[in-house]
Design a protein around this motif. Sequence first.
Motif, PDB file in Angstrom:
ATOM      1  N   LEU A 207       0.889  -1.165  -0.158  1.00  0.00           N
ATOM      2  CA  LEU A 207       0.183   0.128  -0.028  1.00  0.00           C
ATOM      3  C   LEU A 207       0.834   1.193  -0.067  1.00  0.00           C
ATOM      4  O   LEU A 207       0.489   2.392  -0.619  1.00  0.00           O
ATOM      5  CB  LEU A 207      -0.937   0.036   1.079  1.00  0.00           C
ATOM      6  N   SER A 208       1.859   1.148   0.737  1.00  0.00           N
ATOM      7  CA  SER A 208       3.068   2.194   0.710  1.00  0.00           C
ATOM      8  C   SER A 208       3.295   2.726  -0.749  1.00  0.00           C
ATOM      9  O   SER A 208       3.446   3.852  -1.110  1.00  0.00           O
ATOM     10  CB  SER A 208       4.108   2.072   1.726  1.00  0.00           C
ATOM     11  N   ARG A 209       3.956   1.437  -1.377  1.00  0.00           N
ATOM     12  CA  ARG A 209       4.208   1.681  -2.796  1.00  0.00           C
ATOM     13  C   ARG A 209       3.122   2.117  -3.671  1.00  0.00           C
ATOM     14  O   ARG A 209       3.415   2.882  -4.808  1.00  0.00           O
ATOM     15  CB  ARG A 209       4.684   0.415  -3.228  1.00  0.00           C
ATOM     16  N   LEU A 210       2.030   1.935  -3.360  1.00  0.00           N
ATOM     17  CA  LEU A 210       0.774   2.257  -4.262  1.00  0.00           C
ATOM     18  C   LEU A 210       0.438   3.693  -4.281  1.00  0.00           C
ATOM     19  O   LEU A 210      -0.059   4.221  -4.952  1.00  0.00           O
ATOM     20  CB  LEU A 210      -0.340   1.364  -4.240  1.00  0.00           C
ATOM     21  N   THR A 211       0.378   4.233  -2.873  1.00  0.00           N
ATOM     22  CA  THR A 211      -0.123   5.504  -2.528  1.00  0.00           C
ATOM     23  C   THR A 211       0.952   6.451  -2.229  1.00  0.00           C
ATOM     24  O   THR A 211       0.691   7.616  -1.767  1.00  0.00           O
ATOM     25  CB  THR A 211      -1.173   5.116  -1.262  1.00  0.00           C
ATOM     26  N   HIS A 212       2.309   6.148  -1.969  1.00  0.00           N
ATOM     27  CA  HIS A 212       3.265   6.791  -1.475  1.00  0.00           C
ATOM     28  C   HIS A 212       3.115   7.462  -0.084  1.00  0.00           C
ATOM     29  O   HIS A 212       3.556   8.690   0.273  1.00  0.00           O
ATOM     30  CB  HIS A 212       3.439   8.079  -2.355  1.00  0.00           C
ATOM     31  N   VAL A 213       2.035   6.609   0.781  1.00  0.00           N
ATOM     32  CA  VAL A 213       1.972   6.904   1.948  1.00  0.00           C
ATOM     33  C   VAL A 213       2.616   5.825   2.842  1.00  0.00           C
ATOM     34  O   VAL A 213       2.863   4.769   2.586  1.00  0.00           O
ATOM     35  CB  VAL A 213       0.372   6.739   2.275  1.00  0.00           C
ATOM     36  N   PRO A 214       3.488   6.424   4.082  1.00  0.00           N
ATOM     37  CA  PRO A 214       4.298   5.513   4.697  1.00  0.00           C
ATOM     38  C   PRO A 214       3.543   4.209   5.169  1.00  0.00           C
ATOM     39  O   PRO A 214       2.545   4.293   5.659  1.00  0.00           O
ATOM     40  CB  PRO A 214       4.743   6.375   5.675  1.00  0.00           C
ATOM     41  N   ALA A 215       4.180   3.154   5.127  1.00  0.00           N
ATOM     42  CA  ALA A 215       3.692   2.078   5.449  1.00  0.00           C
ATOM     43  C   ALA A 215       3.128   1.795   7.170  1.00  0.00           C
ATOM     44  O   ALA A 215       2.187   1.469   7.519  1.00  0.00           O
ATOM     45  CB  ALA A 215       4.761   0.671   5.500  1.00  0.00           C
ATOM     46  N   GLY A 216       3.869   2.707   8.021  1.00  0.00           N
ATOM     47  CA  GLY A 216       3.461   2.961   9.228  1.00  0.00           C
ATOM     48  C   GLY A 216       1.890   3.583   9.295  1.00  0.00           C
ATOM     49  O   GLY A 216       1.179   3.187  10.470  1.00  0.00           O
ATOM     50  N   LEU A 217       1.719   4.316   8.468  1.00  0.00           N
ATOM     51  CA  LEU A 217       0.493   4.794   8.614  1.00  0.00           C
ATOM     52  C   LEU A 217      -0.695   3.871   8.047  1.00  0.00           C
ATOM     53  O   LEU A 217      -1.800   3.835   8.652  1.00  0.00           O
ATOM     54  CB  LEU A 217       0.264   6.217   7.666  1.00  0.00           C
ATOM     55  N   TRP A 218      -0.419   2.988   7.064  1.00  0.00           N
ATOM     56  CA  TRP A 218      -1.324   2.049   6.878  1.00  0.00           C
ATOM     57  C   TRP A 218      -1.586   1.102   7.924  1.00  0.00           C
ATOM     58  O   TRP A 218      -2.720   0.508   8.533  1.00  0.00           O
ATOM     59  CB  TRP A 218      -0.977   1.366   5.817  1.00  0.00           C
ATOM     60  N   LEU A 219      -0.567   0.710   8.824  1.00  0.00           N
ATOM     61  CA  LEU A 219      -0.479  -0.254  10.072  1.00  0.00           C
ATOM     62  C   LEU A 219      -1.378   0.581  11.055  1.00  0.00           C
ATOM     63  O   LEU A 219      -2.010  -0.302  11.656  1.00  0.00           O
ATOM     64  CB  LEU A 219       0.926  -0.484  10.741  1.00  0.00           C
ATOM     65  N   PHE A 220      -1.206   1.763  11.213  1.00  0.00           N
ATOM     66  CA  PHE A 220      -2.323   2.575  12.138  1.00  0.00           C
ATOM     67  C   PHE A 220      -3.660   2.398  11.641  1.00  0.00           C
ATOM     68  O   PHE A 220      -4.437   2.327  12.575  1.00  0.00           O
ATOM     69  CB  PHE A 220      -1.625   4.090  12.106  1.00  0.00           C
ATOM     70  N   LEU A 221      -3.876   2.260  10.251  1.00  0.00           N
ATOM     71  CA  LEU A 221      -5.434   2.188   9.785  1.00  0.00           C
ATOM     72  C   LEU A 221      -5.683   0.806  10.303  1.00  0.00           C
ATOM     73  O   LEU A 221      -6.926   0.560  10.695  1.00  0.00           O
ATOM     74  CB  LEU A 221      -5.246   2.501   8.349  1.00  0.00           C
ATOM     75  N   PHE A 222      -4.837  -0.305  10.150  1.00  0.00           N
ATOM     76  CA  PHE A 222      -5.275  -1.592  10.424  1.00  0.00           C
ATOM     77  C   PHE A 222      -5.427  -1.741  11.767  1.00  0.00           C
ATOM     78  O   PHE A 222      -6.383  -2.333  12.247  1.00  0.00           O
ATOM     79  CB  PHE A 222      -4.144  -2.615   9.994  1.00  0.00           C
ATOM     80  N   HIS A 223      -4.689  -1.039  12.857  1.00  0.00           N
ATOM     81  CA  HIS A 223      -5.034  -1.169  14.203  1.00  0.00           C
ATOM     82  C   HIS A 223      -6.195  -0.408  14.358  1.00  0.00           C
ATOM     83  O   HIS A 223      -7.003  -0.759  15.427  1.00  0.00           O
ATOM     84  CB  HIS A 223      -3.680  -0.284  15.160  1.00  0.00           C
ATOM     85  N   ALA A 224      -6.488   0.563  14.033  1.00  0.00           N
ATOM     86  CA  ALA A 224      -7.691   1.539  14.223  1.00  0.00           C
ATOM     87  C   ALA A 224      -8.862   0.802  14.022  1.00  0.00           C
ATOM     88  O   ALA A 224      -9.956   0.859  14.697  1.00  0.00           O
ATOM     89  CB  ALA A 224      -7.443   2.985  13.552  1.00  0.00           C
ATOM     90  N   VAL A 225      -8.975   0.181  12.673  1.00  0.00           N
ATOM     91  CA  VAL A 225     -10.056  -0.646  12.183  1.00  0.00           C
ATOM     92  C   VAL A 225     -10.385  -1.818  13.136  1.00  0.00           C
ATOM     93  O   VAL A 225     -11.537  -2.138  13.497  1.00  0.00           O
ATOM     94  CB  VAL A 225      -9.837  -1.149  10.738  1.00  0.00           C
ATOM     95  N   SER A 226      -9.260  -2.674  13.449  1.00  0.00           N
ATOM     96  CA  SER A 226      -9.520  -3.791  14.356  1.00  0.00           C
ATOM     97  C   SER A 226     -10.031  -3.380  15.756  1.00  0.00           C
ATOM     98  O   SER A 226     -10.818  -3.837  16.330  1.00  0.00           O
ATOM     99  CB  SER A 226      -8.350  -4.561  14.337  1.00  0.00           C
TER     100      SER A 226
END
Length: 240
Positions: A207-226
Motif C-alpha cells: 500500500l505504501s508503494r501504491l499510495t506513497h503513504v508511509p507503511a506505518g500509517l497503513w499499519l495505524f489504519l489496520f490497528h484503528a479498524v481492528s
Amino acid sequence: MDSTASIALPDLWDRLTGTQSDPDLWVVLATLVAALAVVLPQAPWRLSRNAITIAHEGGHGLVALLTGRTLTGIRLHSDTSGLTVSRGKPHGIGMILTAAAGYTAPPLLGLGGAALLGAGRITLLLWVATALLLAMLVMIRNAYGALTVLVSGGTFVLVSWLAGPQVQAAFAYAVVWFLLLGGVRPAFELQAKRRRGGAGDSDADQLSRLTHVPAGLWLFLFHAVSLCSLIGGGRWLLAI
C-alpha cells in the motif's frame, strides 16, 4: 411433492429472516473467554489463525471482484499465510482497496456479525457465513486451502442444520468474538515483523508503494479498524 415444497420454503424463509432469542449473559461471557483462549496463547493461535487467514484472503478476493478486477485464485498455506491473485491495473483505487481489505476484513466481518447478533439474527449469520465460505471454495487453488475451507464450511452447515437453538447461539457468538479478537492480533504481529526488518512485501508495504503513504500509517489504519471493531462489536454482543 409440490405441496411439501410450498410449505417448506416459506418456513425456511421465516427461519432465515426471523429473529432468535439472545443467549444468557453467561453464554456470551463464556464464548468470550473461549475466543480469548484460542487467540492469546501462541500454541492454539498457530491453528486458529487459519480461520483469520480465510477471512483475510477472502477480503482481498471480495474487494477485488467488487472493484472490477478479475479474481484468478486464492491459496491458503499450512503456515497460516495466504495469497490472493487478481488481474487488472497494477495501480489505482481498485488495487489500493484490494490490498487494504486483507487486514481489515476479519474485524469488519466480526463487526457485521456482532450487528446481526445484536439484532437477534443468529440463523441469518450462520447461513451468510456458510454462503461466503462456499463462494470462496470455488476460488481456492490448492489442496490445503480447499480442505481448510471445506472443514470450516462443513462446521457451519452441521451447526445450522443439526444443532439446537442454544448451541447455534453459542457457536455464533464464539465465531464473532473470535473474528473481533483474532482480527486485532495480526496487525501487531506484522508490526513486530517489520520492526525486526521482515515482512518487506506485506500489505502495508504494498500500500505504501501504491499510495506513497508511509507503511506505518497503513499499519495505524489496520490497528484503528481492528480495535474500533472490537469495541463496537463487543458493545453489541454484551448489549451495553
